[in-house]
Design a protein around this motif. Structure first.
Motif, PDB file in Angstrom:
ATOM      1  N   LEU A   3       0.918  -1.026  -0.245  1.00 28.21           N
ATOM      2  CA  LEU A   3      -0.198  -0.113   0.207  1.00 28.21           C
ATOM      3  C   LEU A   3       1.081   1.057   0.426  1.00 28.21           C
ATOM      4  O   LEU A   3       2.025   1.734   0.853  1.00 28.21           O
ATOM      5  N   SER A   4       0.166   1.918  -1.063  1.00 22.62           N
ATOM      6  CA  SER A   4       1.235   3.207  -0.734  1.00 22.62           C
ATOM      7  C   SER A   4       0.656   4.120   0.195  1.00 22.62           C
ATOM      8  O   SER A   4       2.070   5.277   0.229  1.00 22.62           O
ATOM      9  N   HIS A   5       0.270   4.136   1.060  1.00 19.11           N
ATOM     10  CA  HIS A   5      -0.056   5.532   1.999  1.00 19.11           C
ATOM     11  C   HIS A   5       0.910   4.812   2.653  1.00 19.11           C
ATOM     12  O   HIS A   5      -0.145   4.912   4.858  1.00 19.11           O
ATOM     13  N   ILE A   6       1.195   3.553   3.811  1.00 13.23           N
ATOM     14  CA  ILE A   6       1.577   2.763   4.912  1.00 13.23           C
ATOM     15  C   ILE A   6       3.475   2.578   4.457  1.00 13.23           C
ATOM     16  O   ILE A   6       3.797   2.838   3.561  1.00 13.23           O
ATOM     17  N   ASN A   7       3.982   3.166   5.429  1.00 14.91           N
ATOM     18  CA  ASN A   7       5.372   3.364   5.729  1.00 14.91           C
ATOM     19  C   ASN A   7       6.048   2.074   6.038  1.00 14.91           C
ATOM     20  O   ASN A   7       5.159   0.986   6.636  1.00 14.91           O
ATOM     21  N   ALA A   8       7.382   1.931   6.265  1.00 16.19           N
ATOM     22  CA  ALA A   8       7.726   1.117   6.774  1.00 16.19           C
ATOM     23  C   ALA A   8       7.735   0.570   7.770  1.00 16.19           C
ATOM     24  O   ALA A   8       7.463  -0.915   8.398  1.00 16.19           O
ATOM     25  N   ASP A   9       7.114   0.580   9.104  1.00 15.81           N
ATOM     26  CA  ASP A   9       7.323   0.813  10.269  1.00 15.81           C
ATOM     27  C   ASP A   9       5.581   0.775   9.809  1.00 15.81           C
ATOM     28  O   ASP A   9       4.317   0.525  11.273  1.00 15.81           O
ATOM     29  N   GLY A  10       4.204   0.389   9.242  1.00 17.28           N
ATOM     30  CA  GLY A  10       2.962  -0.060   9.300  1.00 17.28           C
ATOM     31  C   GLY A  10       1.946   0.941   9.591  1.00 17.28           C
ATOM     32  O   GLY A  10       1.226   1.316   9.590  1.00 17.28           O
ATOM     33  N   ASN A  11       2.891   2.647   9.607  1.00 18.90           N
ATOM     34  CA  ASN A  11       2.360   3.863   9.719  1.00 18.90           C
ATOM     35  C   ASN A  11       1.101   4.905   8.879  1.00 18.90           C
ATOM     36  O   ASN A  11       2.143   4.460   7.832  1.00 18.90           O
ATOM     37  N   PRO A  12       0.382   5.063   9.142  1.00 18.81           N
ATOM     38  CA  PRO A  12      -0.185   6.442   7.547  1.00 18.81           C
ATOM     39  C   PRO A  12       0.456   7.064   7.526  1.00 18.81           C
ATOM     40  O   PRO A  12       1.398   7.727   7.982  1.00 18.81           O
ATOM     41  N   ALA A  13       1.079   7.535   5.899  1.00 27.15           N
ATOM     42  CA  ALA A  13       2.450   8.388   6.235  1.00 27.15           C
ATOM     43  C   ALA A  13       1.934   8.995   4.162  1.00 27.15           C
ATOM     44  O   ALA A  13       1.356   7.733   3.633  1.00 27.15           O
ATOM     45  N   MET A  14       1.783  10.157   3.797  1.00 26.27           N
ATOM     46  CA  MET A  14       1.951  11.173   3.172  1.00 26.27           C
ATOM     47  C   MET A  14       3.576   9.445   1.651  1.00 26.27           C
ATOM     48  O   MET A  14       4.119  10.310   2.324  1.00 26.27           O
ATOM     49  N   VAL A  15       2.990  10.222   0.662  1.00 27.69           N
ATOM     50  CA  VAL A  15       3.457   9.679  -0.186  1.00 27.69           C
ATOM     51  C   VAL A  15       4.425  10.354  -0.606  1.00 27.69           C
ATOM     52  O   VAL A  15       4.493  11.955  -0.985  1.00 27.69           O
ATOM     53  N   ASP A  16       6.180  10.094  -0.995  1.00 25.81           N
ATOM     54  CA  ASP A  16       7.416  11.321  -1.001  1.00 25.81           C
ATOM     55  C   ASP A  16       6.672  11.402  -2.738  1.00 25.81           C
ATOM     56  O   ASP A  16       7.338  10.566  -3.241  1.00 25.81           O
ATOM     57  N   VAL A  17       6.846  12.206  -3.399  1.00 29.82           N
ATOM     58  CA  VAL A  17       6.958  12.474  -4.603  1.00 29.82           C
ATOM     59  C   VAL A  17       7.834  13.403  -5.219  1.00 29.82           C
ATOM     60  O   VAL A  17       7.843  13.727  -5.865  1.00 29.82           O
ATOM     61  N   GLY A  18       8.562  13.733  -4.269  1.00 34.40           N
ATOM     62  CA  GLY A  18       9.919  14.680  -5.098  1.00 34.40           C
ATOM     63  C   GLY A  18      10.840  14.584  -5.560  1.00 34.40           C
ATOM     64  O   GLY A  18      10.958  14.981  -6.147  1.00 34.40           O
ATOM     65  N   ALA A  19      10.830  13.014  -6.206  1.00 38.48           N
ATOM     66  CA  ALA A  19      11.776  12.354  -7.234  1.00 38.48           C
ATOM     67  C   ALA A  19      10.830  12.241  -7.740  1.00 38.48           C
ATOM     68  O   ALA A  19      11.324  11.463  -9.081  1.00 38.48           O
ATOM     69  N   LYS A  20       9.913  12.244  -8.613  1.00 43.78           N
ATOM     70  CA  LYS A  20       8.818  12.429  -9.484  1.00 43.78           C
ATOM     71  C   LYS A  20       9.090  13.259 -10.744  1.00 43.78           C
ATOM     72  O   LYS A  20       9.589  14.449 -10.010  1.00 43.78           O
ATOM     73  N   ALA A  21       8.482  13.203 -11.624  1.00 39.52           N
ATOM     74  CA  ALA A  21       8.634  13.953 -12.830  1.00 39.52           C
ATOM     75  C   ALA A  21       7.391  14.793 -12.947  1.00 39.52           C
ATOM     76  O   ALA A  21       6.181  13.782 -12.317  1.00 39.52           O
ATOM     77  N   VAL A  22       7.810  16.274 -13.271  1.00 40.12           N
ATOM     78  CA  VAL A  22       6.152  16.725 -13.989  1.00 40.12           C
ATOM     79  C   VAL A  22       5.710  16.369 -15.089  1.00 40.12           C
ATOM     80  O   VAL A  22       6.611  15.735 -15.587  1.00 40.12           O
ATOM     81  N   THR A  23       4.752  15.609 -14.676  1.00 33.71           N
ATOM     82  CA  THR A  23       4.023  15.434 -16.432  1.00 33.71           C
ATOM     83  C   THR A  23       2.425  15.946 -16.020  1.00 33.71           C
ATOM     84  O   THR A  23       2.483  16.082 -15.143  1.00 33.71           O
ATOM     85  N   ARG A  24       2.258  16.132 -17.063  1.00 34.95           N
ATOM     86  CA  ARG A  24       0.254  16.161 -17.499  1.00 34.95           C
ATOM     87  C   ARG A  24      -0.335  14.855 -16.966  1.00 34.95           C
ATOM     88  O   ARG A  24      -0.238  14.128 -17.788  1.00 34.95           O
ATOM     89  N   ARG A  25      -1.126  15.307 -15.725  1.00 41.85           N
ATOM     90  CA  ARG A  25      -2.447  14.674 -14.990  1.00 41.85           C
ATOM     91  C   ARG A  25      -3.214  14.807 -14.955  1.00 41.85           C
ATOM     92  O   ARG A  25      -3.741  15.600 -15.316  1.00 41.85           O
TER      93      ARG A  25
END
Length: 156
Positions: A3-25
């Motif tokens: 699941l993308s919104h669960i971190n390694a500790d099993g807690n809810p987390a916002m997805v880090d999109v910092g490294a993603k490219a900007v594209t038309r969505r």
């Protein structure tokens, strides 16, 4: 699959999109509101007129406002500046078909914004028509298609 919104500790987390490219969505969502014949008899032209005002016009405004505030409603959604948000409402038989098309240039998709826009527009239709009948059903809300990101999606 993880699941993308669960971190390694099993807690809810916002997805880090910092490294993603900007594209038309883009994303398009649909809600179907079954109004029934008692309400549809009030359809004049392309809208239902009530003491509260024009139902579909009001729903379009509400859906647009909601899509722009999705990050305030869905806890782990990113704040996005939307380039476009278009809602259309048509009728088919005794149902109102709400479609919400959203787009942006960004690092994350706009599926939730389209779904929230369509959902709130459908709820607004319910609210404005409930004095005429409580036999209103919001039959479905679904993602119709999305583009941009890792993969595109289109419902058959």
């Amino acid at each position: 699959m993880s699941l993308s919104h669960i971190n390694a500790d099993g807690n809810p987390a916002m997805v880090d999109v910092g490294a993603k490219a900007v594209t038309r969505r883009t994303a398009r969502a649909r809600s179907v509101v079954e109004l029934g014949d008692a309400i549809m008899q009030h359809l004049v032209g392309s809208d239902i007129q009530t003491k509260k005002g024009p139902v579909f016009q009001t729903a379009i405004i509400a859906g647009t406002m909601a899509a722009k505030r999705t990050d305030e409603l869905i806890p782990l959604c990113h704040s996005l500046g939307l380039d476009n948000c278009q809602l259309t409402i048509t009728t088919e038989g005794s149902a109102a078909i709400v479609e919400c098309l959203v787009s942006t240039e960004g690092k994350t998709g706009v599926e939730m914004e389209a779904l929230v826009g369509a959902s709130v527009a459908a709820l607004t239709i319910y609210d404005m028509c409930k004095a005429m009948s409580h036999h209103i059903t919001i039959r479905e809300t679904l993602l119709v298609e999305k583009t941009g990101g890792k993969r595109d999606f289109k419902r058959d």
